[in-house]
Design a protein around this motif. Sequence first.
Motif, short mmCIF file in Angstrom:
data_model
loop_
_atom_site.label_atom_id
_atom_site.label_comp_id
_atom_site.label_asym_id
_atom_site.label_seq_id
_atom_site.Cartn_x
_atom_site.Cartn_y
_atom_site.Cartn_z
N THR A 1 33.13 14.59 42.20
CA THR A 1 34.68 14.76 42.28
C THR A 1 35.44 13.68 41.36
OG1 THR A 1 34.34 15.46 44.47
CG2 THR A 1 36.59 14.74 43.89
N LYS A 2 34.92 12.40 41.39
CA LYS A 2 35.39 11.66 40.59
C LYS A 2 35.44 11.81 39.17
CE LYS A 2 34.12 7.50 43.52
NZ LYS A 2 33.01 6.48 43.78
N THR A 3 34.36 12.31 38.58
CA THR A 3 34.34 12.93 37.33
C THR A 3 35.34 13.99 36.98
OG1 THR A 3 32.00 12.06 36.94
CG2 THR A 3 32.78 13.72 35.43
N HIS A 4 35.13 14.86 37.91
CA HIS A 4 36.41 16.02 37.91
C HIS A 4 37.76 15.69 37.78
CE1 HIS A 4 35.96 20.43 38.45
NE2 HIS A 4 37.60 20.16 38.78
N LEU A 5 38.16 14.79 38.47
CA LEU A 5 39.47 14.22 38.48
C LEU A 5 39.71 13.46 37.27
CD1 LEU A 5 40.15 12.60 42.12
CD2 LEU A 5 41.11 14.66 41.08
N TYR A 6 38.74 12.71 36.70
CA TYR A 6 38.98 12.17 35.47
C TYR A 6 39.42 13.02 34.45
CZ TYR A 6 37.93 9.88 30.98
OH TYR A 6 37.61 9.52 29.76
N LEU A 7 38.44 13.94 34.32
CA LEU A 7 38.56 15.25 33.35
C LEU A 7 39.93 16.04 33.45
CD1 LEU A 7 34.81 16.54 33.03
CD2 LEU A 7 36.12 14.79 31.52
N ALA A 8 40.29 16.18 34.85
CA ALA A 8 41.60 16.90 34.82
C ALA A 8 42.84 16.51 34.70
CB ALA A 8 41.37 17.57 36.36
N LEU A 9 42.81 14.95 35.25
CA LEU A 9 44.17 14.29 35.34
C LEU A 9 44.52 13.39 33.89
CD1 LEU A 9 44.07 13.08 38.86
CD2 LEU A 9 44.96 15.12 38.10
N VAL A 10 43.53 13.03 33.22
CA VAL A 10 43.71 12.34 31.81
C VAL A 10 44.42 13.21 30.94
CG1 VAL A 10 43.06 11.25 29.98
CG2 VAL A 10 41.95 10.48 32.17
N PRO A 11 44.19 14.56 30.87
CA PRO A 11 44.77 15.55 29.92
C PRO A 11 46.37 15.81 30.44
CG PRO A 11 42.61 16.28 30.38
CD PRO A 11 42.80 15.08 31.22
N LEU A 12 46.39 15.67 31.83
CA LEU A 12 47.84 15.99 32.49
C LEU A 12 48.60 15.02 32.18
CD1 LEU A 12 49.77 17.60 34.45
CD2 LEU A 12 48.82 16.21 36.26
N LEU A 13 48.24 13.54 32.35
CA LEU A 13 48.97 12.41 31.87
C LEU A 13 49.36 12.63 30.35
CD1 LEU A 13 47.39 9.59 33.97
CD2 LEU A 13 49.54 10.93 34.58
N ILE A 14 48.29 12.78 29.50
CA ILE A 14 48.65 12.69 28.07
C ILE A 14 49.65 13.99 27.64
CG2 ILE A 14 47.63 13.05 25.75
CD1 ILE A 14 45.32 11.79 26.87
N GLY A 15 49.33 14.97 28.45
CA GLY A 15 50.36 16.20 28.32
C GLY A 15 51.79 15.97 28.51
N LEU A 16 51.80 15.36 29.67
CA LEU A 16 53.35 14.71 30.06
C LEU A 16 53.86 13.88 29.03
CD1 LEU A 16 53.09 14.15 33.93
CD2 LEU A 16 54.69 15.85 32.55
N LEU A 17 53.14 12.72 28.54
CA LEU A 17 53.79 11.86 27.50
C LEU A 17 54.21 12.71 26.50
CD1 LEU A 17 51.11 9.01 27.93
CD2 LEU A 17 53.55 8.96 28.90
N ILE A 18 53.46 13.71 25.88
CA ILE A 18 53.66 14.53 24.67
C ILE A 18 54.85 15.37 24.88
CG2 ILE A 18 53.03 15.98 22.98
CD1 ILE A 18 50.00 14.97 23.61
N ALA A 19 54.92 16.16 26.10
CA ALA A 19 55.72 17.22 26.35
C ALA A 19 57.23 16.92 26.73
CB ALA A 19 55.35 18.18 27.37
N VAL A 20 57.29 15.78 27.49
CA VAL A 20 58.50 15.36 28.17
C VAL A 20 59.44 14.90 26.63
CG1 VAL A 20 59.97 13.44 28.97
CG2 VAL A 20 57.82 14.52 30.17
N PRO A 21 59.12 14.21 25.86
CA PRO A 21 59.91 13.87 24.46
C PRO A 21 60.27 15.19 23.75
CG PRO A 21 57.97 12.69 24.35
CD PRO A 21 57.93 13.32 25.78
N VAL A 22 59.23 15.65 23.49
CA VAL A 22 59.41 16.95 22.62
C VAL A 22 60.19 18.04 23.26
CG1 VAL A 22 57.92 19.02 21.61
CG2 VAL A 22 56.72 16.70 21.34
N GLY A 23 59.83 18.36 24.47
CA GLY A 23 60.51 19.47 25.24
C GLY A 23 62.25 18.95 25.15
#
Length: 232
Positions: A15-37
């Motif tokens: 579960t720890k590995t699963h959360l890392y693989l799922a949430l890191v992309p979410l955070l990076i996606g937010l950092l990219i999408a908020v200024p671009v959007g």
Amino acid sequence: MRWLIDNFSVVVDLTKTHLYLALVPLLIGLLIAVPVGTAIRGASWLRKLTLIVAGIAFTIPSLALFVTIPSVVGLQILDPLNVVIALTIYSTALLVRAVPEALDSVPADVVDSATAMGFTRLRRALTVELPLALPVLVANVRVVAVTNISLVSVGSLIGIGGLGTLFTQGYQRDYPDQILAGIISIVVLALAFDLLLFLVGRALTPWTRQQKVRRAPLVAGQSTAPSPEEDS
């Protein structure tokens, strides 16, 4: 359920590995999408072009992306970064559409008032538009988070860890209890994280609850007050 209870420590590690693989992309996606959007919202042609590119990116099959990325960026196929990069592409594709839509939900008179008070575009976006867009934005972030938690399990097909490992190992051993444990774990994880994001969004937007409280007595008063016909 018996397998899940007997191997709980294994499931926790996965579960720890699963959360890392799922949430890191979410955070990076937010950092990219908020200024671009935020930047593309005011330019209709750029917004359409971005949405087209994002739509195309999201239609790429996840398994094909997991296999293609190593040859493009020079990673080993079993490197977890492959999953992180692939899910970052999906997260950004979804969020870059959601940010302008969330900003559209902000009342125009509020934006006009901020402009009339001399707010620059950047200050208005950071202090007025983005905070008021949070209810819509958080709802979309919840969708992306649950989608990522589901897609990480596909990575187990190429040997990358996470709760999807329970599927592949259970299938190889012809052991339904292990597969069932994987399904239950991923569903519980997705629901738990969705609830957590809901509570975080609720804590960040206290004014939405105050608006509901103000409306409630008004509605109650309208329903109990006698009409002119009843008085007569």
